[in-house]
Design a protein around this motif. Structure first.
Motif, PDB file in Angstrom:
ATOM      1  N   LEU A 249     -12.851 -16.533  36.972  1.00  0.00           N
ATOM      2  CA  LEU A 249     -12.048 -16.922  38.131  1.00  0.00           C
ATOM      3  C   LEU A 249     -10.634 -16.391  38.004  1.00  0.00           C
ATOM      4  O   LEU A 249     -10.081 -15.814  38.926  1.00  0.00           O
ATOM      5  N   ARG A 250     -10.048 -16.555  36.815  1.00  0.00           N
ATOM      6  CA  ARG A 250      -8.690 -16.045  36.627  1.00  0.00           C
ATOM      7  C   ARG A 250      -8.666 -14.539  36.797  1.00  0.00           C
ATOM      8  O   ARG A 250      -7.741 -13.967  37.321  1.00  0.00           O
ATOM      9  N   ARG A 251      -9.714 -13.923  36.348  1.00  0.00           N
ATOM     10  CA  ARG A 251      -9.717 -12.469  36.341  1.00  0.00           C
ATOM     11  C   ARG A 251      -9.890 -11.876  37.721  1.00  0.00           C
ATOM     12  O   ARG A 251      -9.280 -10.870  38.056  1.00  0.00           O
ATOM     13  N   PHE A 252     -10.698 -12.493  38.546  1.00  0.00           N
ATOM     14  CA  PHE A 252     -11.120 -11.787  39.749  1.00  0.00           C
ATOM     15  C   PHE A 252     -10.813 -12.511  41.061  1.00  0.00           C
ATOM     16  O   PHE A 252     -11.339 -12.146  42.083  1.00  0.00           O
ATOM     17  N   ASP A 253      -9.976 -13.530  41.055  1.00  0.00           N
ATOM     18  CA  ASP A 253      -9.629 -14.183  42.308  1.00  0.00           C
ATOM     19  C   ASP A 253      -8.552 -13.371  43.014  1.00  0.00           C
ATOM     20  O   ASP A 253      -7.448 -13.832  43.263  1.00  0.00           O
ATOM     21  N   LYS A 254      -8.904 -12.104  43.354  1.00  0.00           N
ATOM     22  CA  LYS A 254      -7.901 -11.186  43.881  1.00  0.00           C
ATOM     23  C   LYS A 254      -7.592 -11.431  45.343  1.00  0.00           C
ATOM     24  O   LYS A 254      -6.597 -10.955  45.861  1.00  0.00           O
ATOM     25  N   GLY A 255      -8.473 -12.147  46.032  1.00  0.00           N
ATOM     26  CA  GLY A 255      -8.200 -12.391  47.437  1.00  0.00           C
ATOM     27  C   GLY A 255      -7.475 -13.695  47.670  1.00  0.00           C
ATOM     28  O   GLY A 255      -7.123 -14.025  48.786  1.00  0.00           O
ATOM     29  N   GLY A 256      -7.266 -14.468  46.591  1.00  0.00           N
ATOM     30  CA  GLY A 256      -6.678 -15.776  46.746  1.00  0.00           C
ATOM     31  C   GLY A 256      -5.168 -15.738  46.886  1.00  0.00           C
ATOM     32  O   GLY A 256      -4.499 -14.786  46.494  1.00  0.00           O
ATOM     33  N   GLU A 257      -4.642 -16.826  47.425  1.00  0.00           N
ATOM     34  CA  GLU A 257      -3.200 -16.901  47.652  1.00  0.00           C
ATOM     35  C   GLU A 257      -2.441 -16.833  46.328  1.00  0.00           C
ATOM     36  O   GLU A 257      -1.370 -16.238  46.243  1.00  0.00           O
ATOM     37  N   ASN A 258      -3.011 -17.451  45.267  1.00  0.00           N
ATOM     38  CA  ASN A 258      -2.321 -17.487  43.992  1.00  0.00           C
ATOM     39  C   ASN A 258      -2.077 -16.083  43.448  1.00  0.00           C
ATOM     40  O   ASN A 258      -1.025 -15.790  42.873  1.00  0.00           O
ATOM     41  N   PHE A 259      -3.051 -15.197  43.639  1.00  0.00           N
ATOM     42  CA  PHE A 259      -2.915 -13.817  43.159  1.00  0.00           C
ATOM     43  C   PHE A 259      -1.712 -13.140  43.823  1.00  0.00           C
ATOM     44  O   PHE A 259      -0.858 -12.558  43.151  1.00  0.00           O
ATOM     45  N   TYR A 260      -1.632 -13.240  45.139  1.00  0.00           N
ATOM     46  CA  TYR A 260      -0.542 -12.573  45.849  1.00  0.00           C
ATOM     47  C   TYR A 260       0.790 -13.277  45.600  1.00  0.00           C
ATOM     48  O   TYR A 260       1.848 -12.631  45.617  1.00  0.00           O
ATOM     49  N   ASP A 261       0.752 -14.581  45.346  1.00  0.00           N
ATOM     50  CA  ASP A 261       1.991 -15.272  44.993  1.00  0.00           C
ATOM     51  C   ASP A 261       2.550 -14.735  43.683  1.00  0.00           C
ATOM     52  O   ASP A 261       3.771 -14.584  43.527  1.00  0.00           O
ATOM     53  N   GLN A 262       1.670 -14.467  42.723  1.00  0.00           N
ATOM     54  CA  GLN A 262       2.139 -13.955  41.431  1.00  0.00           C
ATOM     55  C   GLN A 262       2.697 -12.538  41.564  1.00  0.00           C
ATOM     56  O   GLN A 262       3.701 -12.192  40.927  1.00  0.00           O
ATOM     57  N   ILE A 263       2.057 -11.719  42.392  1.00  0.00           N
ATOM     58  CA  ILE A 263       2.601 -10.382  42.647  1.00  0.00           C
ATOM     59  C   ILE A 263       4.003 -10.497  43.225  1.00  0.00           C
ATOM     60  O   ILE A 263       4.944  -9.814  42.796  1.00  0.00           O
ATOM     61  N   SER A 264       4.142 -11.381  44.216  1.00  0.00           N
ATOM     62  CA  SER A 264       5.444 -11.562  44.856  1.00  0.00           C
ATOM     63  C   SER A 264       6.474 -12.060  43.850  1.00  0.00           C
ATOM     64  O   SER A 264       7.624 -11.603  43.836  1.00  0.00           O
ATOM     65  N   ALA A 265       6.069 -12.985  42.983  1.00  0.00           N
ATOM     66  CA  ALA A 265       7.004 -13.526  41.995  1.00  0.00           C
ATOM     67  C   ALA A 265       7.450 -12.445  41.015  1.00  0.00           C
ATOM     68  O   ALA A 265       8.626 -12.382  40.623  1.00  0.00           O
ATOM     69  N   LEU A 266       6.524 -11.583  40.595  1.00  0.00           N
ATOM     70  CA  LEU A 266       6.884 -10.491  39.698  1.00  0.00           C
ATOM     71  C   LEU A 266       7.890  -9.558  40.355  1.00  0.00           C
ATOM     72  O   LEU A 266       8.922  -9.203  39.760  1.00  0.00           O
ATOM     73  N   HIS A 267       7.614  -9.165  41.593  1.00  0.00           N
ATOM     74  CA  HIS A 267       8.496  -8.225  42.288  1.00  0.00           C
ATOM     75  C   HIS A 267       9.884  -8.834  42.499  1.00  0.00           C
ATOM     76  O   HIS A 267      10.913  -8.186  42.257  1.00  0.00           O
ATOM     77  N   LYS A 268       9.914 -10.082  42.896  1.00  0.00           N
ATOM     78  CA  LYS A 268      11.205 -10.718  43.171  1.00  0.00           C
ATOM     79  C   LYS A 268      11.988 -10.967  41.880  1.00  0.00           C
ATOM     80  O   LYS A 268      13.231 -10.961  41.889  1.00  0.00           O
ATOM     81  N   SER A 269      11.282 -11.191  40.765  1.00  0.00           N
ATOM     82  CA  SER A 269      11.976 -11.369  39.492  1.00  0.00           C
ATOM     83  C   SER A 269      12.635 -10.077  39.052  1.00  0.00           C
ATOM     84  O   SER A 269      13.763 -10.083  38.531  1.00  0.00           O
ATOM     85  N   VAL A 270      11.954  -8.953  39.252  1.00  0.00           N
ATOM     86  CA  VAL A 270      12.551  -7.657  38.937  1.00  0.00           C
ATOM     87  C   VAL A 270      13.739  -7.400  39.853  1.00  0.00           C
ATOM     88  O   VAL A 270      14.823  -7.013  39.408  1.00  0.00           O
ATOM     89  N   ARG A 271      13.551  -7.625  41.137  1.00  0.00           N
ATOM     90  CA  ARG A 271      14.637  -7.412  42.096  1.00  0.00           C
ATOM     91  C   ARG A 271      15.822  -8.312  41.786  1.00  0.00           C
ATOM     92  O   ARG A 271      16.976  -7.927  41.962  1.00  0.00           O
ATOM     93  N   GLY A 272      15.534  -9.519  41.301  1.00  0.00           N
ATOM     94  CA  GLY A 272      16.598 -10.469  40.990  1.00  0.00           C
ATOM     95  C   GLY A 272      17.179 -10.296  39.605  1.00  0.00           C
ATOM     96  O   GLY A 272      17.990 -11.121  39.174  1.00  0.00           O
ATOM     97  N   SER A 273      16.780  -9.230  38.889  1.00  0.00           N
ATOM     98  CA  SER A 273      17.347  -8.884  37.582  1.00  0.00           C
ATOM     99  C   SER A 273      17.151  -9.979  36.541  1.00  0.00           C
ATOM    100  O   SER A 273      18.049 -10.282  35.755  1.00  0.00           O
ATOM    101  N   ASP A 274      15.950 -10.551  36.519  1.00  0.00           N
ATOM    102  CA  ASP A 274      15.618 -11.567  35.515  1.00  0.00           C
ATOM    103  C   ASP A 274      14.465 -11.041  34.659  1.00  0.00           C
ATOM    104  O   ASP A 274      13.295 -11.213  35.012  1.00  0.00           O
ATOM    105  N   PRO A 275      14.749 -10.372  33.532  1.00  0.00           N
ATOM    106  CA  PRO A 275      13.675  -9.774  32.732  1.00  0.00           C
ATOM    107  C   PRO A 275      12.705 -10.804  32.154  1.00  0.00           C
ATOM    108  O   PRO A 275      11.511 -10.522  32.000  1.00  0.00           O
ATOM    109  N   ASP A 276      13.205 -12.006  31.822  1.00  0.00           N
ATOM    110  CA  ASP A 276      12.314 -13.022  31.254  1.00  0.00           C
ATOM    111  C   ASP A 276      11.286 -13.485  32.282  1.00  0.00           C
ATOM    112  O   ASP A 276      10.092 -13.598  31.980  1.00  0.00           O
ATOM    113  N   ALA A 277      11.753 -13.777  33.480  1.00  0.00           N
ATOM    114  CA  ALA A 277      10.823 -14.194  34.530  1.00  0.00           C
ATOM    115  C   ALA A 277       9.865 -13.059  34.886  1.00  0.00           C
ATOM    116  O   ALA A 277       8.669 -13.286  35.121  1.00  0.00           O
TER     117      ALA A 277
END
Length: 530
Positions: A249-277
């Motif tokens: 489930l963790r590996r392949f729930d690619k259509g779920g909201e949680n998957f896209y939320d994590q992508i968004s969080a990664l992108h926004k953390s980079v944009r926000g200059s927070d390497p730890d996040a």
């Protein structure tokens, strides 16, 4: 080397007493073309592979597509359809020895029956150039009908000589309807074997989402669920799937909201200059089974969208990280992705190019189709030269400072545009200084052009610069305006010319002279990347 489809076990090994120990995906492998699910663009009536099967003339081919879409099945069905012997080679495990053995077997078959042999090479992109070249003379001679399967672009991974001798067919991931049909088929077989679980509609949808277009992945999940749900009275629901298939489930729930939320969080953390996040969300995605190649693509996107020319090294590092992962794989290659993510998060940020590109796209879509000015056109023929193609073009390298001050490179009649507004951050601050200086020189040169009497019959922005046009000697981080041959008096005159440019009739040129005054407030920028 082995025939992957042989119904009998290898010599010396007994057949399994319980057929259910054979993976469900293998038990459901189609034995006839009509049983194949998906690939309607190739197997539908009148489509290329359907026509090939019905032609009676087998041909070499490359089957390109993601895992679990039927590449191996189609290769075996091709051999069965033409009644040809079938040899399978895994490029992951095999080598030249296996190729030699295949040649010997094919030669023996040809001598005994006059028939060619279908040689199927799984993951053909794993073979190096020399190994792929070893097939060429035998394909050319008709000893082999070569079928290669690959998940990688054959244009880059298959040698040109072999590619030119094979048709390339692109296989697509199975869609939702295909996967639902596959679930029905799996449950029907399991029911015959006495072990079919009841699935709630939501559980079926989750299995389809987890499969991500991969039939083998779906059937493996169904088999696990059937085993764990044996004797269960209640129908299998989503919560049971989460408990039964936690890693899957963790590996392949690619259509779920949680998957896209994590992508968004990664992108926004980079944009926000927070390497730890940024590292946290990247590792969360990898731990959840996201393909690291997908993470690599996102990192490249971040480099061009959110760092841009403030630090061009970011894109280089992102591309190197993606290449490193391709070479090393997991887990070693993931460290290169982590390094890139940290660098991007710490780097100076700019979305100026991203905003400029979107602005130009919007302008071009609503603007008319403007012709290229004659002075900017290439003139490789005498006729084009006679039509004044290239006439009046000023070759920048022959100008003082390598800059044709006052020249216009936009279509005639189009006002100067300032789509690209560099920030003051990182290297882009120096780029902004250079552009401001170049715009000042343009404004001064155009003001000088207006004061010069025009030669009769000559007009346009492509005219040669007047003798008192300002000279350009600028580089990143420098605002020098005087070239080696520019005397102080000329520099003073140029300054006056720049001041003359600020009249109402030439507001755009005055804006050029102002340079940085055109800069938009970057604080209001909003990125659309996530």
């Amino acid at each position: 080397m082995a025939d992957l489809f042989s119904p009998a076990p290898p010599a010396g090994l007994p057949a399994p007493a319980d057929p259910t120990v054979v993976p469900l995906a293998e038990r459901l492998r189609p034995r006839r073309l009509d049983e194949v699910i998906g690939q309607r663009h190739l197997l539908g009536a009148g489509k290329p592979l359907r026509a090939a099967f019905g032609s009676g003339r087998p041909h070499s081919m490359i089957l390109w597509g993601p895992p679990g879409v039927g590449k191996t099945t189609l290769a075996r069905l091709m051999a069965d359809a033409f009644g040809l012997p079938f040899i399978a080679i895994s490029a992951v495990l095999g080598g030249v020895k296996d190729i030699r053995e295949a040649v010997e077997r094919a030669q023996a078959t040809l001598a005994a029956s006059g028939r060619a042999t279908v040689v199927f090479v799984d993951e053909v992109h794993r073979f190096n150039k020399a190994q792929q070249d070893a097939f060429l003379p035998h394909v050319e001679a008709g000893l082999f009908v070569f079928i290669g399967a690959t998940t990688e672009n054959p244009s880059f991974e298959v040698v040109g000589a072999l590619l030119s001798r094979a048709a390339v067919y692109v296989l697509e991931p199975l869609d939702e309807a295909d996967l639902q049909s596959l679930i029905d088929r799996a449950l029907a077989l399991l029911a015959q074997e006495g072990g079919a679980p009841a699935l709630e509609p939501a559980a079926r949808r989750m299995l389809v989402d987890l499969a991500d277009g991969d039939a083998r992945r779906l059937l493996n999940a169904v088999q696990i669920v059937a085993s764990l749900a044996s004797g269960r009275a209640a129908a299998v629901d989503e919560s049971f799937l989460r408990e039964a298939l936690p890693a899957t489930l963790r590996r392949f729930d690619k259509g779920g909201e949680n998957f896209y939320d994590q992508i968004s969080a990664l992108h926004k953390s980079v944009r926000g200059s927070d390497p730890d996040a940024a590292l946290y969300w990247m590792v969360r995605m990898l731990d959840g089974g996201t393909d690291p190649r997908y993470v690599a693509r996102r990192v490249v996107r971040m480099a061009v969208e959110d760092i841009g020319l403030a630090d061009p090294r970011a894109l280089q590092l992102a591309l190197q990280a993606a290449e490193t992962y391709e070479r090393l794989g997991s887990p070693e290659g993931e460290l290169a992705l982590a390094q890139a993510v940290v660098y991007l998060a710490a780097a100076a940020k700019s979305n100026a190019v991203y905003r400029a590109y979107n602005a130009v796209r919007a302008f071009v879509q609503q603007d008319g189709s403007r012709p290229v000015p004659l002075r900017l056109r290439n003139a490789p023929t005498r006729l084009m030269q006679q039509l004044d193609y290239g006439k009046g073009y000023r070759y920048a390298h022959d100008e003082a400072g390598g800059f044709a001050a006052g020249e216009s490179y936009l279509p005639d009649g189009m006002r100067p545009q300032h789509w690209y507004v560099p920030t003051e951050r990182g290297l882009e601050g120096r780029i902004g200084e250079r552009l401001a200086e170049l715009r000042r020189l343009n404004a001064a040169a155009r003001a000088a052009q207006r004061r010069q009497p025009r030669a009769a019959g000559v007009a346009g922005a492509g005219d040669d610069a007047p003798s008192d046009a300002p000279r350009c000697e600028v580089s990143f981080g420098s605002a020098a305006a005087g070239g080696p041959a520019a005397p102080a008096a000329t520099a003073a005159t140029d300054a006056a010319d720049a001041a003359d440019a600020a009249d109402a009739a030439d507001a755009a040129d005055a804006a050029d002279a102002a340079g940085a005054a055109d800069a938009a407030d970057p604080s209001g920028a909003t990125g659309a990347g996530s």
